[in-house]
Scaffold this motif. Sequence first.
Motif, PDB file in Angstrom:
ATOM      1  N   TRP A 169      38.081  16.895  26.111  1.00 38.26           N
ATOM      2  CA  TRP A 169      37.314  15.702  25.771  1.00 38.26           C
ATOM      3  C   TRP A 169      36.772  15.035  27.024  1.00 38.26           C
ATOM      4  CZ3 TRP A 169      41.664  12.380  23.017  1.00 38.26           C
ATOM      5  CH2 TRP A 169      42.675  12.065  23.924  1.00 38.26           C
ATOM      6  N   GLN A 170      35.717  14.240  26.794  1.00 38.88           N
ATOM      7  CA  GLN A 170      35.068  13.526  27.883  1.00 38.88           C
ATOM      8  C   GLN A 170      34.388  12.296  27.308  1.00 38.88           C
ATOM      9  OE1 GLN A 170      31.046  14.465  29.180  1.00 38.88           O
ATOM     10  NE2 GLN A 170      31.834  15.041  31.198  1.00 38.88           N
ATOM     11  N   CYS A 171      34.440  11.211  28.055  1.00 38.12           N
ATOM     12  CA  CYS A 171      33.707  10.011  27.656  1.00 38.12           C
ATOM     13  C   CYS A 171      32.972   9.473  28.868  1.00 38.12           C
ATOM     14  CB  CYS A 171      34.647   8.948  27.099  1.00 38.12           C
ATOM     15  SG  CYS A 171      33.763   7.502  26.434  1.00 38.12           S
ATOM     16  N   GLY A 172      31.684   9.175  28.700  1.00 37.04           N
ATOM     17  CA  GLY A 172      30.884   8.668  29.805  1.00 37.04           C
ATOM     18  C   GLY A 172      31.316   7.284  30.238  1.00 37.04           C
ATOM     19  N   ASN A 173      30.918   6.914  31.448  1.00 38.65           N
ATOM     20  CA  ASN A 173      31.283   5.606  31.985  1.00 38.65           C
ATOM     21  C   ASN A 173      30.516   4.477  31.324  1.00 38.65           C
ATOM     22  OD1 ASN A 173      33.212   6.343  33.981  1.00 38.65           O
ATOM     23  ND2 ASN A 173      31.551   7.161  35.255  1.00 38.65           N
ATOM     24  N   GLU A 174      29.272   4.738  30.943  1.00 41.19           N
ATOM     25  CA  GLU A 174      28.439   3.682  30.391  1.00 41.19           C
ATOM     26  C   GLU A 174      28.882   3.310  28.986  1.00 41.19           C
ATOM     27  OE1 GLU A 174      27.322   6.686  31.122  1.00 41.19           O
ATOM     28  OE2 GLU A 174      26.362   6.475  33.077  1.00 41.19           O
ATOM     29  N   VAL A 175      28.551   2.060  28.605  1.00 37.79           N
ATOM     30  CA  VAL A 175      28.901   1.586  27.269  1.00 37.79           C
ATOM     31  C   VAL A 175      28.224   2.436  26.207  1.00 37.79           C
ATOM     32  CG1 VAL A 175      28.690  -0.364  25.661  1.00 37.79           C
ATOM     33  CG2 VAL A 175      29.292  -0.788  28.055  1.00 37.79           C
ATOM     34  N   TYR A 213      32.623  23.416  35.190  1.00 36.24           N
ATOM     35  CA  TYR A 213      33.180  22.638  36.286  1.00 36.24           C
ATOM     36  C   TYR A 213      32.229  21.512  36.678  1.00 36.24           C
ATOM     37  CZ  TYR A 213      34.666  21.373  40.992  1.00 36.24           C
ATOM     38  OH  TYR A 213      35.054  20.678  42.094  1.00 36.24           O
ATOM     39  N   SER A 214      32.794  20.330  36.906  1.00 38.42           N
ATOM     40  CA  SER A 214      31.974  19.176  37.242  1.00 38.42           C
ATOM     41  C   SER A 214      32.634  18.377  38.360  1.00 38.42           C
ATOM     42  CB  SER A 214      31.783  18.276  36.008  1.00 38.42           C
ATOM     43  OG  SER A 214      31.168  17.050  36.364  1.00 38.42           O
ATOM     44  N   GLU A 215      31.823  17.922  39.324  1.00 39.22           N
ATOM     45  CA  GLU A 215      32.320  17.048  40.372  1.00 39.22           C
ATOM     46  C   GLU A 215      31.923  15.596  40.118  1.00 39.22           C
ATOM     47  OE1 GLU A 215      30.742  18.768  43.946  1.00 39.22           O
ATOM     48  OE2 GLU A 215      32.515  20.015  44.246  1.00 39.22           O
ATOM     49  N   SER A 216      31.302  15.336  38.967  1.00 36.93           N
ATOM     50  CA  SER A 216      30.880  13.977  38.649  1.00 36.93           C
ATOM     51  C   SER A 216      32.080  13.118  38.286  1.00 36.93           C
ATOM     52  CB  SER A 216      29.891  13.998  37.479  1.00 36.93           C
ATOM     53  OG  SER A 216      30.566  14.323  36.280  1.00 36.93           O
ATOM     54  N   SER A 217      31.835  11.833  38.103  1.00 37.36           N
ATOM     55  CA  SER A 217      32.918  10.909  37.742  1.00 37.36           C
ATOM     56  C   SER A 217      33.351  11.085  36.295  1.00 37.36           C
ATOM     57  CB  SER A 217      32.460   9.461  37.963  1.00 37.36           C
ATOM     58  OG  SER A 217      31.287   9.188  37.198  1.00 37.36           O
ATOM     59  N   ASP A 218      32.473  11.682  35.479  1.00 38.59           N
ATOM     60  CA  ASP A 218      32.795  11.888  34.055  1.00 38.59           C
ATOM     61  C   ASP A 218      33.505  13.231  33.894  1.00 38.59           C
ATOM     62  OD1 ASP A 218      31.486   9.534  33.632  1.00 38.59           O
ATOM     63  OD2 ASP A 218      29.597  10.477  33.019  1.00 38.59           O
ATOM     64  N   GLN A 219      34.792  13.250  34.194  1.00 38.04           N
ATOM     65  CA  GLN A 219      35.553  14.488  34.187  1.00 38.04           C
ATOM     66  C   GLN A 219      35.984  14.865  32.767  1.00 38.04           C
ATOM     67  OE1 GLN A 219      36.553  16.449  37.046  1.00 38.04           O
ATOM     68  NE2 GLN A 219      34.887  15.253  37.932  1.00 38.04           N
ATOM     69  N   TRP A 220      36.004  16.168  32.511  1.00 36.89           N
ATOM     70  CA  TRP A 220      36.601  16.681  31.283  1.00 36.89           C
ATOM     71  C   TRP A 220      38.112  16.730  31.449  1.00 36.89           C
ATOM     72  CZ3 TRP A 220      33.830  17.695  26.913  1.00 36.89           C
ATOM     73  CH2 TRP A 220      32.443  17.819  27.046  1.00 36.89           C
ATOM     74  N   GLN A 221      38.834  16.512  30.357  1.00 43.23           N
ATOM     75  CA  GLN A 221      40.290  16.617  30.350  1.00 43.23           C
ATOM     76  C   GLN A 221      40.712  17.334  29.077  1.00 43.23           C
ATOM     77  OE1 GLN A 221      42.206  15.733  32.865  1.00 43.23           O
ATOM     78  NE2 GLN A 221      40.593  14.724  34.062  1.00 43.23           N
ATOM     79  N   LYS A 266      44.858   9.236  32.135  1.00 39.21           N
ATOM     80  CA  LYS A 266      44.589   7.837  32.483  1.00 39.21           C
ATOM     81  C   LYS A 266      43.100   7.613  32.682  1.00 39.21           C
ATOM     82  CE  LYS A 266      48.973   6.829  32.507  1.00 39.21           C
ATOM     83  NZ  LYS A 266      49.477   8.177  32.093  1.00 39.21           N
ATOM     84  N   ASP A 267      42.373   8.668  33.119  1.00 41.60           N
ATOM     85  CA  ASP A 267      40.923   8.543  33.280  1.00 41.60           C
ATOM     86  C   ASP A 267      40.254   8.247  31.951  1.00 41.60           C
ATOM     87  OD1 ASP A 267      41.094   9.059  35.985  1.00 41.60           O
ATOM     88  OD2 ASP A 267      40.827  11.218  35.739  1.00 41.60           O
TER      89      ASP A 267
END
Length: 636
Positions: free
Chosen positions: A148-154, A166-174, A224-225
């Motif tokens: 799962w992943q959820c973006g930072n924006e509302v 693979y992603s180095e962005s702040s929106d990491q998959w977990q 926690k992310d």
Amino acid sequence: MCGICCVVTLSSQHTIRSSLGEDVLRRLGRRGPDSSQQLVKTAPDLPCECLFSGHVLRLRGPVTPQPLEDAHNNIFLWNGEIFGGVHVGDAENDTAVMFHHLTSCRSEADILSLFSSLRGPWSFIYYQASRHSLWFGRDYFGRRSLLWQCGNEVDGAFCLTSVSVYSESSDQWQEVPACGIFKIDLKACATTKSFSLTLFPWKYSCTEKPVEEIFIDALDRVSKDLLNHIPLVLNESKLCLRAPVVPLNKTINEASGGCLGSNVSNITHMVSVETLQGFLAEEHRKKLVCQFTDVLNEAVKRRVLSLFRGEGQKTREVARASSREAHVAVLFSGGIDSMVIAALADKHVPLGEPIDLLNVAFMVKEKAKQKGTTKKQTNREDLLCPQESCQDLDAKTGAHLSCFDVPDRITGRAGLKELEAINPSRSWNFVEINVTLEELKTMRHRCIHHLIYPLDTVLDDSIGCAIWFASRGEGFISNQGELKPYKSPAKVVLTGIGADEQLAGYSRHRVCFREHGLEGVNGALELELDRIASRNLGRDDRVIGDHGKEARFPFLDEDVVSFLNSVPISEKADLTLPRGIGEKLILRLAATELGLTASTILPKKALQFGSRIAKLESNSEKASDTCSRLKLLSVD
């Protein structure tokens, strides 16, 4: 087995298709090559949009394209196998059966009761239209991947998928934790313009632990992310799923000091097949071993027979040693776990059908040449490995000193001879899968690091790469004494994971025993199963599924786990005895009863060491270190 995916947005400002790149869809398609479909749904009274994507590998019944949708707009994505709890006929598809049962549920309790009854691996996504609810989750052990992943924006998207990139962005998959099943109330989320999750946790039917305490334990397993973006709450009714296994029996027999070895003669401290036969002379132990063999045999039977074997299946382009194709393969090292699985599979796979034994080896560093090794290599050596990296023929015997003769290759060949002795009528395809350092680097960069992600340790890299090459099944088999190229067509891959975790098979269990006794070992085994979803199974499912094959785990069958959980530790292992006997003792005794010989006393050798992938590229790493080779790769 399937690749499933869902993307939900709560704002029309966010383009739903931009949340799911073509790279993700391509990797989902590799998991399900038989059918791929997408479905975009918008609720007329809700400002949200949902994308559902399903990619199907046909294994049972007719091809059933996903996502499924009924007349009431319910939508279902299923990546699983039903081996019990819900009846699936021989000509039926379990996806259609599950969807029928789900759409008949009238309450949350009904849905929980359905999933509590299931036996087998699964992950799912279900949109319940009447309540605008999105349900999803993984089975109790987490045998099927779901991220799962959820973006930072509302106004960001909430995404679920079997595999990502693979992603180095702040929106990491977990990885979605295997602590229960989750629900999103899309109507409530549309009102608040933010996502929130409701959890229905697993609970042992006999436990008196409060549901609130179980929920707190589950929170510790959630990233926690993710919780920084989405609140997670316990369902208002405090409903739980019923765990499919019994809790671990932590009884310790004080009369014997908690050890089998304290009551046996000195001869049992010798590592020999006769030692195991001596244990089987005890009536109580023999009865227990037979019970274990029976329950494990049934688990293997379910996993090799729940499989389509139609005549119209596609054939592969490479040569085969038999006119019949193999439908079942075993990740095979010749060690006790894979030997027992292969021997039990032999009892149920149709006799005219080969069984593929997938044996992987990574090129070892060139050894100093022996005296007199000056003969030129033959074509056989060229098949085994590049000419410049292999030894010459031994001048005296003519034997090839192969750069792929790693420990697992040697024990694998010995194991093959044992299996041939048990059933010489079976066609055993011993597939020698040889991997050079160059190919390892190439395929890690091209695809494997995406499959291991979001895990990132040196151990994840070693095991993930080894399993990817092994399950791909491309290598050589011996045909009348000559090695021929071969690619395994088997769609089902049996693996022995779960044996060490339940039967004290790792060296860390001996350390724990020395420092904390059997109480400590019990605690360690309980922890092993508790974290197997996050440590192993999601990764292994993604890696094996990338080849359009399905991983099946007999040692993690619910009946097998319940049986082993019910047995005191002193009946399963005796860590006062030497390696090769004491660890996994009950399994070694079962193997002896099955007619296996030398393999019953082989000490544990982890895949990363047996295949020689460990230390291939670095000699200074620890298994728990973050693997730089996984982090420094760009997305293709």
